[in-house]
Design a protein around this motif. Structure first.
Motif, PDB file in Angstrom:
ATOM      1  N   GLN A 240      -5.647 -37.708 -24.158  1.00 34.43           N
ATOM      2  CA  GLN A 240      -6.644 -36.793 -23.616  1.00 34.43           C
ATOM      3  C   GLN A 240      -6.039 -35.419 -23.358  1.00 34.43           C
TER       4      GLN A 240
ATOM      5  N   THR B 283     -11.441 -32.112 -31.838  1.00 39.23           N
ATOM      6  CA  THR B 283     -11.629 -33.461 -31.296  1.00 39.23           C
ATOM      7  C   THR B 283     -13.044 -33.945 -31.587  1.00 39.23           C
TER       8      THR B 283
ATOM      9  N   GLU C 191     -15.877 -37.556 -32.028  1.00 41.56           N
ATOM     10  CA  GLU C 191     -16.260 -38.727 -31.235  1.00 41.56           C
ATOM     11  C   GLU C 191     -15.282 -39.881 -31.405  1.00 41.56           C
TER      12      GLU C 191
ATOM     13  N   TYR D 141     -12.466 -39.145 -29.092  1.00 40.80           N
ATOM     14  CA  TYR D 141     -12.992 -39.296 -27.730  1.00 40.80           C
ATOM     15  C   TYR D 141     -13.050 -40.784 -27.341  1.00 40.80           C
TER      16      TYR D 141
ATOM     17  N   ASP E 220     -19.105 -39.224 -17.802  1.00 41.85           N
ATOM     18  CA  ASP E 220     -18.989 -37.918 -18.442  1.00 41.85           C
ATOM     19  C   ASP E 220     -20.354 -37.238 -18.552  1.00 41.85           C
TER      20      ASP E 220
ATOM     21  N   THR F  85     -15.779 -33.786 -23.584  1.00 42.28           N
ATOM     22  CA  THR F  85     -16.403 -35.099 -23.501  1.00 42.28           C
ATOM     23  C   THR F  85     -17.597 -35.137 -24.451  1.00 42.28           C
ATOM     24  N   MET F  86     -18.235 -36.292 -24.573  1.00 44.68           N
ATOM     25  CA  MET F  86     -19.215 -36.482 -25.634  1.00 44.68           C
ATOM     26  C   MET F  86     -20.357 -35.459 -25.648  1.00 44.68           C
TER      27      MET F  86
ATOM     28  N   ILE G  64     -18.739 -32.413 -27.216  1.00 42.97           N
ATOM     29  CA  ILE G  64     -18.305 -32.675 -28.598  1.00 42.97           C
ATOM     30  C   ILE G  64     -19.500 -32.616 -29.551  1.00 42.97           C
TER      31      ILE G  64
END
Length: 333
Positions: free
Chosen positions: A158, A167, A169, A172, A221, A246-247, A250
């Protein structure tokens, strides 16, 4: 199930069912976090351990052991082990993240200092290994030692991936599988191992914990961009300010046009954040619908967790573990 039981949150119902065991685990935790020569250790540890957390991870160990018919006391040691590993990682994380708040309270590194937090975290890791060896099970030791290594690996990954717009998924998921899901999976798996259930059921417990942990972290998140600070113990936008990819972000980056990508490069990669940037980030996340898309991913993983329990016969605990997976995602529905 009574109406009162039905209205309770699943982890509260589990807590009631496992109250006697959890009382013994809490006693064990207090005994083992004591230090004859360094009084700061119990001071720092108690600040976090007694902060009112849900004790979800040790509860999973107790619940899976009981669901698998275990009779004995090793599940108490393993539950305390899991909580010590978790607490140690929190102490270290708050130093790395330079956090000032945890569960709505000042962090240990803020109240004491970074050195105390790191060293007390090290002490708790050592205590956790003492506890797990007391079970006499090499398999248990292997599972929890691997989980500890995976957690550290996830945190390092991370650190290198969090501020890199490349970066995706897949990376992640590797991060959250390491930093969060690994301990969920191990906490569940060791409950089956000490109960001596067949390997297929042990693997199912691992799969349940893994999927539950991934769903749990995705939701955490997600809540960072739309949660209630009084409920989460975090301020909305902490991940943005800490430049964590984070998602929701992203996915927004993946859909960004040139100007939007420049915004993310400035705020996340270069760390040049200005007044109004959080509001702009939230607007871009809303524009591309990534909150909903992230929520769908959390639901998918929760469904996988529930499906993993199909190999077990119906029981009250199995039902509560299924409900727990639903509750994790219900926080953002």
């Amino acid at each position: 199930m009574s109406l009162d039981d039905a209205s309770q949150k699943p982890h509260d119902r589990l807590g009631r069912l496992l109250a006697d065991d959890m009382g013994l685990v809490n006693t064990l935790i207090r005994e083992r976090m004591a230090s004859e020569h360094a009084p700061r250790i119990p001071e720092v540890t108690a600040h976090l351990v007694e902060a009112g957390g849900k004790r979800l991870r040790p509860m999973l160990t107790l619940a899976t052991a009981r669901m698998c018919g275990y009779v004995g006391e090793d599940h108490l040691r393993l539950a305390a082990t899991v909580e010590f590993i978790h607490t140690a990682t929190l102490l270290h994380d708050d130093v790395v993240d330079e956090s000032g708040q945890r569960r709505g309270r000042p962090t240990a590194n803020l109240l004491w200092d970074n050195k105390s937090s790191v060293l007390v975290g090290d002490y708790l890791f050592a205590r956790s290994f003492q506890l797990m060896t007391e079970t006499g099970s090499i398999r248990v030791l292997d599972i929890l030692a691997n989980a500890s290594a995976t957690i550290a690996e996830g945190e390092v990954l991370q650190m290198t991936a969090a501020q890199n717009l490349a970066t995706d998924e897949e990376v992640y998921l590797k991060v959250i599988r390491g930093k969060t899901a690994a301990l969920f999976a191990a906490a569940c798996e060791v409950g089956g191992v000490i109960a001596g259930v067949p390997d297929a059921q042990v693997a199912a417990l691992n799969a349940y914990g893994d999927a539950l942990g991934i769903s749990f972290q995705i939701v955490d998140d997600l809540l960072d961009y739309g949660g209630d600070a009084s409920a989460t113990g975090k301020n909305v936008g902490d991940d943005f300010r800490e430049r964590k990819l984070t998602m929701p972000v992203i996915q927004a980056v993946a859909k960004a046009d040139t100007a939007e990508r420049a915004f993310w490069q400035r705020t996340i990669e270069k760390g040049r954040q200005e007044d109004g940037d959080l509001e702009q980030a939230l607007a871009l996340i809303a524009k591309h619908g990534t909150m909903d898309a992230t929520r769908e991913q959390a639901v998918l993983w929760a469904d996988r967790a529930k499906a993993a329990l199909d190999v077990f016969p119906d029981s009250d605990i199995r039902g509560m573990l299924v409900d727990l997976a639903d509750y994790v995602v219900a926080r953002v529905r």
